[in-house]
Design a protein around this motif. Structure first.
Motif, PDB file in Angstrom:
ATOM      1  N   TYR A 114       0.825  -1.214   0.000  1.00  0.00           N
ATOM      2  CA  TYR A 114       0.000   0.000   0.000  1.00  0.00           C
ATOM      3  C   TYR A 114       0.854   1.257   0.000  1.00  0.00           C
ATOM      4  N   ALA A 115       0.382   2.272  -0.702  1.00  0.00           N
ATOM      5  CA  ALA A 115       1.064   3.558  -0.672  1.00  0.00           C
ATOM      6  C   ALA A 115       0.654   4.314   0.581  1.00  0.00           C
ATOM      7  N   ARG A 116       1.416   5.329   0.894  1.00  0.00           N
ATOM      8  CA  ARG A 116       1.189   6.051   2.141  1.00  0.00           C
ATOM      9  C   ARG A 116      -0.015   6.989   2.054  1.00  0.00           C
ATOM     10  N   PHE A 117      -0.824   6.987   3.127  1.00  0.00           N
ATOM     11  CA  PHE A 117      -1.857   8.012   3.285  1.00  0.00           C
ATOM     12  C   PHE A 117      -1.201   9.316   3.711  1.00  0.00           C
ATOM     13  N   SER A 118      -1.813  10.431   3.389  1.00  0.00           N
ATOM     14  CA  SER A 118      -1.373  11.671   4.042  1.00  0.00           C
ATOM     15  C   SER A 118      -1.954  11.669   5.458  1.00  0.00           C
ATOM     16  N   THR A 119      -1.470  12.588   6.298  1.00  0.00           N
ATOM     17  CA  THR A 119      -1.904  12.582   7.692  1.00  0.00           C
ATOM     18  C   THR A 119      -3.416  12.705   7.804  1.00  0.00           C
ATOM     19  N   VAL A 120      -3.968  13.666   7.039  1.00  0.00           N
ATOM     20  CA  VAL A 120      -5.409  13.901   7.111  1.00  0.00           C
ATOM     21  C   VAL A 120      -6.176  12.678   6.622  1.00  0.00           C
ATOM     22  N   GLN A 121      -5.681  12.098   5.503  1.00  0.00           N
ATOM     23  CA  GLN A 121      -6.349  10.912   4.960  1.00  0.00           C
ATOM     24  C   GLN A 121      -6.356   9.775   5.970  1.00  0.00           C
ATOM     25  N   SER A 122      -5.201   9.558   6.640  1.00  0.00           N
ATOM     26  CA  SER A 122      -5.141   8.424   7.563  1.00  0.00           C
ATOM     27  C   SER A 122      -6.080   8.648   8.737  1.00  0.00           C
ATOM     28  N   VAL A 123      -6.159   9.899   9.215  1.00  0.00           N
ATOM     29  CA  VAL A 123      -7.077  10.177  10.319  1.00  0.00           C
ATOM     30  C   VAL A 123      -8.523   9.954   9.876  1.00  0.00           C
ATOM     31  N   GLU A 124      -8.849  10.469   8.685  1.00  0.00           N
ATOM     32  CA  GLU A 124     -10.226  10.299   8.191  1.00  0.00           C
ATOM     33  C   GLU A 124     -10.573   8.830   8.037  1.00  0.00           C
ATOM     34  N   PHE A 125      -9.616   8.064   7.454  1.00  0.00           N
ATOM     35  CA  PHE A 125      -9.869   6.639   7.226  1.00  0.00           C
ATOM     36  C   PHE A 125     -10.076   5.916   8.553  1.00  0.00           C
ATOM     37  N   LEU A 126      -9.194   6.202   9.525  1.00  0.00           N
ATOM     38  CA  LEU A 126      -9.276   5.484  10.803  1.00  0.00           C
ATOM     39  C   LEU A 126     -10.542   5.855  11.555  1.00  0.00           C
ATOM     40  N   ILE A 127     -10.963   7.107  11.439  1.00  0.00           N
ATOM     41  CA  ILE A 127     -12.160   7.514  12.178  1.00  0.00           C
ATOM     42  C   ILE A 127     -13.397   6.955  11.504  1.00  0.00           C
ATOM     43  N   ARG A 128     -13.379   6.761  10.205  1.00  0.00           N
ATOM     44  CA  ARG A 128     -14.568   6.244   9.527  1.00  0.00           C
ATOM     45  C   ARG A 128     -14.673   4.726   9.647  1.00  0.00           C
ATOM     46  N   ILE A 129     -13.775   4.002   8.929  1.00  0.00           N
ATOM     47  CA  ILE A 129     -14.033   2.573   8.722  1.00  0.00           C
ATOM     48  C   ILE A 129     -13.812   1.722   9.973  1.00  0.00           C
ATOM     49  N   PRO A 130     -12.610   1.712  10.570  1.00  0.00           N
ATOM     50  CA  PRO A 130     -12.453   0.821  11.732  1.00  0.00           C
ATOM     51  C   PRO A 130     -13.331   1.225  12.908  1.00  0.00           C
ATOM     52  N   THR A 131     -13.546   2.518  13.086  1.00  0.00           N
ATOM     53  CA  THR A 131     -14.397   2.946  14.198  1.00  0.00           C
ATOM     54  C   THR A 131     -15.828   2.453  14.000  1.00  0.00           C
ATOM     55  N   LEU A 132     -16.286   2.559  12.750  1.00  0.00           N
ATOM     56  CA  LEU A 132     -17.637   2.074  12.442  1.00  0.00           C
ATOM     57  C   LEU A 132     -17.729   0.570  12.713  1.00  0.00           C
ATOM     58  N   LEU A 133     -16.694  -0.162  12.258  1.00  0.00           N
ATOM     59  CA  LEU A 133     -16.658  -1.611  12.495  1.00  0.00           C
ATOM     60  C   LEU A 133     -16.703  -1.904  13.995  1.00  0.00           C
ATOM     61  N   GLY A 134     -15.931  -1.130  14.742  1.00  0.00           N
ATOM     62  CA  GLY A 134     -15.880  -1.335  16.192  1.00  0.00           C
ATOM     63  C   GLY A 134     -17.230  -1.096  16.839  1.00  0.00           C
ATOM     64  N   ILE A 135     -17.931  -0.013  16.413  1.00  0.00           N
ATOM     65  CA  ILE A 135     -19.225   0.311  17.023  1.00  0.00           C
ATOM     66  C   ILE A 135     -20.247  -0.780  16.706  1.00  0.00           C
ATOM     67  N   VAL A 136     -20.253  -1.226  15.439  1.00  0.00           N
ATOM     68  CA  VAL A 136     -21.186  -2.291  15.056  1.00  0.00           C
ATOM     69  C   VAL A 136     -20.867  -3.561  15.831  1.00  0.00           C
ATOM     70  N   GLY A 137     -19.554  -3.866  15.965  1.00  0.00           N
ATOM     71  CA  GLY A 137     -19.136  -5.042  16.721  1.00  0.00           C
ATOM     72  C   GLY A 137     -19.604  -4.979  18.163  1.00  0.00           C
ATOM     73  N   LEU A 138     -19.495  -3.769  18.754  1.00  0.00           N
ATOM     74  CA  LEU A 138     -19.933  -3.596  20.147  1.00  0.00           C
ATOM     75  C   LEU A 138     -21.444  -3.816  20.255  1.00  0.00           C
ATOM     76  N   ALA A 139     -22.196  -3.293  19.269  1.00  0.00           N
ATOM     77  CA  ALA A 139     -23.651  -3.411  19.312  1.00  0.00           C
ATOM     78  C   ALA A 139     -24.088  -4.871  19.187  1.00  0.00           C
ATOM     79  N   LEU A 140     -23.304  -5.673  18.461  1.00  0.00           N
ATOM     80  CA  LEU A 140     -23.688  -7.075  18.236  1.00  0.00           C
ATOM     81  C   LEU A 140     -23.349  -7.973  19.414  1.00  0.00           C
ATOM     82  N   LEU A 141     -22.631  -7.445  20.422  1.00  0.00           N
ATOM     83  CA  LEU A 141     -22.195  -8.282  21.554  1.00  0.00           C
ATOM     84  C   LEU A 141     -23.374  -8.926  22.294  1.00  0.00           C
TER      85      LEU A 141
END
Lengths: 293, 178, 204
Positions: A266-293
């Motif tokens: 993978y090529a490098r994200f810029s700082t803003v891109q990496s923050v946006e990506f981390l706040i969107r996708i994995p966080t969403l996955l985490g919240i859904v995962g928590l809700a399914l517990l």
């Protein structure tokens, strides 16, 4: 007896940390179609730097930065149990739990910020700023996943978390939480696409710019030990820990190779891109995962 | 666009794509202004200097390029070698500033209105400007730098080539004579 | 003088023997680690810098020898002066070299660093690099191919392993007056601060 145990843990973390770093350089060389350096290359680098003189000083805070980082990494290694059973290689895990470890993971970057800040090097400060910005976004999904694991096991203690996975590991029981934690783990390992801190074409060596000789060696050693601690944490939380040393090496190796290959392509994200990506996708996955517990 | 130039100036056709015209030092700014407003030659692409030491003058060449990059127009301006100042074009073309700075360093030409005429590539140069033809490069090098001595078996290249050619010639002639 | 591979090989083996006899085991080990971990300052002076990036690519892969590029002189072991060097550049090269921490080595790449090369009569390039800085290894050619540079690194590794007192950085300390005099003669009024003064007041 406990002291001997702790010393052994540190030695294992140091040795395997550097071996894995050498392996990382070798594997990424193979991906590029090169032969790459030998596995012992990282040991040569670190020993050479330990016997090299250092040329700069910016006051005592500058020297304290790497020391705080190293102590954060050492404590992390000591508080995470290496094995899920028996008396040996448990370290200080009976005195602390997952929450302590999560707290200690932030100690290193803060120490780094203090040390680099006192050097006044613009590239160093830029690297630290990037690192802390990324850290904010990294912690969110990882903490969500850790909270999920803790709720599932009913405890923050490593022993109980690993025992709860004796029938089915958390990776299969809670795949969404694992996905969230794994993406965040890639960022913690500093691999592409999240390697914004020491990005060579942008901020030269980043936070390490002003460090030379023994302090650079200390930074390298702590980074190798810290990455082994992160591998351990992932294995303990999601793969049910290890029964013996062989299993531990096998599990951390698989996790490490997965992270290396993802980082190589993978090529490098810029700082803003990496923050946006981390706040969107994995966080969403985490919240859904928590809700399914 | 050519018609305007033909009408107002004595245009010299050098090649189908290169034209030249001579201007005096006083006319330069006005001519440049006229040409850039009335024709499409609107970019200064080069600023050159030739040292005519026998005629005691420098010839500066202001090379203009049109918007399509298809034609070039050179304004030639001769100035005396001893009275070496020119009006600066820094207000007309921003890129002229650094070109003038280089000419100042290499030929010692002053440009009135250019604020950046200090050291460029040569730091602390205190000899005559090196691109002037009276500057003796080899003498300067001998005075300022040490040369490494050649190897013990080094040979004079010119003499050696002569010798070898003669040897080859005689080798060729001997069999034909015999 | 005998030439050819066999006497050459003999001389290398003799050197190996003498190293083993004079150094302790720890010194030998440290020298081995130094020789196998060389951090090169990512800095190019002349056209020789064109030949350096290919040396790091997949085709030549100098990382096999433990050579890595670093971005700052503080972490570098080796400075490659790649090609012609004008006095203006030389000032920056000297500053970079003096900021590097010991042990440090210099590779002079290309004919221009040896005797001026094709710039032998240029008013703006230096002719002998070793007048101003201690050079540990010269790689000649115009330009040297990456293979030649790799050969230079291998020779330098042997030299580092020999760990002799003739190494460049030791000479720069002991014969500093000589190098400084040459620098002052070239730069005239625009000289750098003295090397010793850079470290004045620091308790290292």
């Amino acid at each position: 007896m406990l002291l001997l145990d702790l010393l052994l843990m540190l030695l294992i973390a140091y040795g395997f940390g550097f071996l894995y770093y050498g392996l990382y350089r070798n594997l990424s060389a193979r991906v590029h179609g090169r032969f790459g350096p030998s596995l012992a290359q990282s040991f040569s680098d670190s020993i050479k730097l330990f016997v090299k003189e250092e040329s700069t000083t910016f006051g005592w805070m500058f020297y304290l930065g790497p020391v705080i980082m190293a102590s954060g990494a050492v404590l992390n290694v000591l508080f995470i149990p290496f094995l899920n059973q028996g008396e040996s290689l448990q370290g200080l895990s009976s005195y602390g739990n997952l929450i302590v470890v999560l707290y200690l993971m932030v100690l290193g970057p803060l120490g780094n910020a203090l040390g680099v800040g006192s050097s006044g090097n613009p590239f160093g400060v830029m690297g630290v700023t990037r690192g802390l910005t990324r850290l904010l976004a990294l912690e969110l999904p990882f903490y969500l996943a850790a909270i999920g694991v803790m709720i599932d096991a009913g405890s923050a203690d490593f022993g109980i978390i690993m025992q709860a996975q004796s029938t089915q590991s958390n990776m299969f029981a809670h795949p969404l939480l694992f996905a969230a934690a794994f993406i965040s783990f890639l960022g913690f390992m500093g691999k592409s696409p999240f390697d914004v801190v020491g990005a060579p074409q942008e901020v030269y060596s980043g936070p390490a710019t002003e460090f030379s000789g023994k302090f650079l060696a200390l930074l390298m050693s702590q980074s190798a030990m810290f990455s082994f601690a992160k591998l351990l944490l992932m294995v303990n939380l999601f793969w049910g820990g290890a029964d013996h040393l062989g299993e531990l090496v096998a599990k951390t190796f698989v996790l490490f190779v997965a992270a290396t290959f993802i980082g190589s392509v993978y090529a490098r994200f810029s700082t803003v891109q990496s923050v946006e990506f981390l706040i969107r996708i994995p966080t969403l996955l985490g919240i859904v995962g928590l809700a399914l517990l | 666009m050519m018609s305007y130039l033909e009408e107002h100036y004595e245009l010299i056709h050098k090649t189908p794509r290169l034209f030249a015209l001579h201007v005096t030092r006083e006319q330069l700014l006005d001519t440049l202004h006229q040409i850039t407003t009335h024709t499409s030659f609107d970019t200064l692409s080069q600023l050159t200097c030739t040292d005519w030491i026998e005629e005691e003058r420098f010839e500066l060449g202001y090379m203009l390029t049109n918007a399509l990059r298809s034609h070039n127009l050179m304004l030639k301006c001769s100035i005396a070698r001893d009275k070496v100042t020119m009006p600066s074009l820094a207000l007309l073309f921003a890129q002229a500033e650094v070109m003038e700075r280089e000419l100042h360093e290499m030929f010692g030409i002053g440009f009135e209105g250019n604020e950046t005429l200090y050291d460029f590539a040569l730091e602390g140069w205190c000899d005559i400007p090196p691109m002037r033809r009276e500057f003796d490069t080899l003498a300067y090098v001998n005075a300022h730098y040490d040369f490494r001595e050649g190897r013990e078996d080094n040979l004079d290249v010119k003499e050696e080539i002569k010798k070898r050619k003669a040897a080859a010639k005689s080798a060729k002639e001997t069999p034909s004579g015999a | 003088m005998d030439e050819g591979f066999i006497p050459y090989q003999q001389s290398l083996e003799d050197e190996e023997q003498s190293i083993k006899s004079t150094q302790s085991v720890i010194e030998q080990a440290i020298a081995w680690f130094r020789a196998h971990s060389m951090f090169v300052l990512a800095y190019g002076t002349g056209c020789g810098a064109i030949e350096m990036p290919p040396t790091f690519t997949s085709r030549y892969d100098i990382e096999r020898l433990g050579v890595v590029g670093v971005a700052t002189p503080r972490q570098a072991d080796i400075l490659i002066v790649s090609g012609y060097c004008s006095p203006k550049t030389l000032k920056r090269v000297i500053r970079s070299y003096e900021q590097m921490s010991e042990p440090k080595y210099i590779i002079g790449l290309g004919s221009c660093t040896i005797n001026g090369g094709m710039y032998w009569d240029s008013y703006n390039t230096i002719k002998k690099l070793d007048d101003f800085l201690p050079v540990d290894m010269y790689v000649n050619g115009c330009m040297p191919r990456p293979e030649a540079l790799i050969e230079g690194f291998v020779k330098l590794q042997e030299k580092i392993r020999a760990n002799s007192s003739e190494a460049g950085y030791i000479q720069y300390r002991t014969r500093y007056a000589h190098y400084r005099a040459n620098q002052e003669r070239l730069f005239g009024t625009q000289v750098q601060p003295r090397y010793e003064e850079n470290f004045a007041g620091m308790n290292l």
